[in-house]
Design a protein around this motif. Sequence first.
Motif, PDB file in Angstrom:
ATOM      1  N   ALA A 164       0.833  -1.203   0.000  1.00 27.14           N
ATOM      2  CA  ALA A 164       0.000   0.000   0.000  1.00 27.14           C
ATOM      3  C   ALA A 164       0.869   1.254   0.000  1.00 27.14           C
ATOM      4  N   LEU A 165       1.978   1.236   0.743  1.00 24.09           N
ATOM      5  CA  LEU A 165       2.876   2.385   0.781  1.00 24.09           C
ATOM      6  C   LEU A 165       3.613   2.562  -0.542  1.00 24.09           C
ATOM      7  N   GLY A 170       2.785   8.847  -0.531  1.00 21.98           N
ATOM      8  CA  GLY A 170       2.392  10.064   0.164  1.00 21.98           C
ATOM      9  C   GLY A 170       1.298   9.872   1.192  1.00 21.98           C
ATOM     10  N   ASP A 171       0.821   8.642   1.395  1.00 18.02           N
ATOM     11  CA  ASP A 171      -0.225   8.369   2.402  1.00 18.02           C
ATOM     12  C   ASP A 171       0.279   8.773   3.774  1.00 18.02           C
ATOM     13  N   ARG A 172      -0.475   9.617   4.466  1.00 19.03           N
ATOM     14  CA  ARG A 172      -0.007  10.204   5.724  1.00 19.03           C
ATOM     15  C   ARG A 172      -0.408   9.412   6.970  1.00 19.03           C
ATOM     16  N   GLU A 177      -2.182   3.705  12.801  1.00 15.88           N
ATOM     17  CA  GLU A 177      -3.301   3.543  11.867  1.00 15.88           C
ATOM     18  C   GLU A 177      -3.051   2.394  10.896  1.00 15.88           C
ATOM     19  N   TRP A 178      -1.808   2.240  10.437  1.00 14.81           N
ATOM     20  CA  TRP A 178      -1.484   1.134   9.545  1.00 14.81           C
ATOM     21  C   TRP A 178      -1.643  -0.206  10.259  1.00 14.81           C
ATOM     22  N   GLY A 231       4.076  13.602   0.251  1.00 13.07           N
ATOM     23  CA  GLY A 231       3.590  13.834   1.606  1.00 13.07           C
ATOM     24  C   GLY A 231       4.440  14.710   2.493  1.00 13.07           C
ATOM     25  N   TYR A 232       5.457  15.372   1.934  1.00 11.93           N
ATOM     26  CA  TYR A 232       6.298  16.241   2.752  1.00 11.93           C
ATOM     27  C   TYR A 232       5.607  17.590   2.956  1.00 11.93           C
ATOM     28  N   ASP A 233       5.720  18.123   4.160  1.00 16.32           N
ATOM     29  CA  ASP A 233       5.096  19.406   4.472  1.00 16.32           C
ATOM     30  C   ASP A 233       5.869  20.579   3.880  1.00 16.32           C
TER      31      ASP A 233
END
Length: 258
Positions: A164-165, A170-172, A177-178, A231-233
Amino acid sequence: MIEEKFALAASDARDPIIVALYEAEAEYRELGMHSHARGQLSGLRRGLLTMGTDNGSWVVPADHAVWLPSHQPHYGWTHGAVEAWSCYVSEAACLSLPKRPCTIRTSGLLREAVLRASDWQGSTLDEQQWHVAMVILDELRAAPVKPFGLPMPRDPRLALIARALLDKPGDRRGVDEWAQWAGISERTLSRRFVSETGFTYTAWRQRATLMRALELLAEGQAVTIVALDLGYDSLSAFIALFKRTLGVTPSAYFQHPL
């Protein structure tokens, strides 16, 4: 000529001990899962290559190569324009070479020897060609093995998370949760990631993200877009991780291929 060499590489005739190929590809190219009797060393003069097996994958930049032992099922694809080379080694000669797939850092001597061998014709090597073939094998044996690969966990629940990753780096979602999503405790997830891959969950995820970043950058996407998509801020956080892992910034990495 290329087609004839591919046919020879797929077999394991006693001669020659190696079969070398050089190709320049302007567009994306993909090879599905396959195997052959010869061992395979594949690298690049320019561009980026992804190769993998059921147990892991490698992103191969221009100064590295992937070694695959004989009869090892594998797949691969290129990213944008590449100049690629491959050297197929007879099954008998593979006995003294690495027994598992790995990434190596290639020397200039190894690359140039393979490129010279790619011009050979016929299935019998003369004395000079035999010496070049021995140089290739000696350089392969001596090449430092590099750890820039991504081993896959064996536990089906961890493998589900890993895939999935890889599909969406980018999945946060956080590790808790995983774990809940895959039906595994957070403690077990963390412990088994280390025992099965050699990396913590966080380190494995960063590695997966960086490999995907290399692919996207090689295909021409802007550094800022890649950072946000993964997914980086902030751009600076992505560049810091890239430089910490590979020693240079993303822009410098692709400006100076070997």
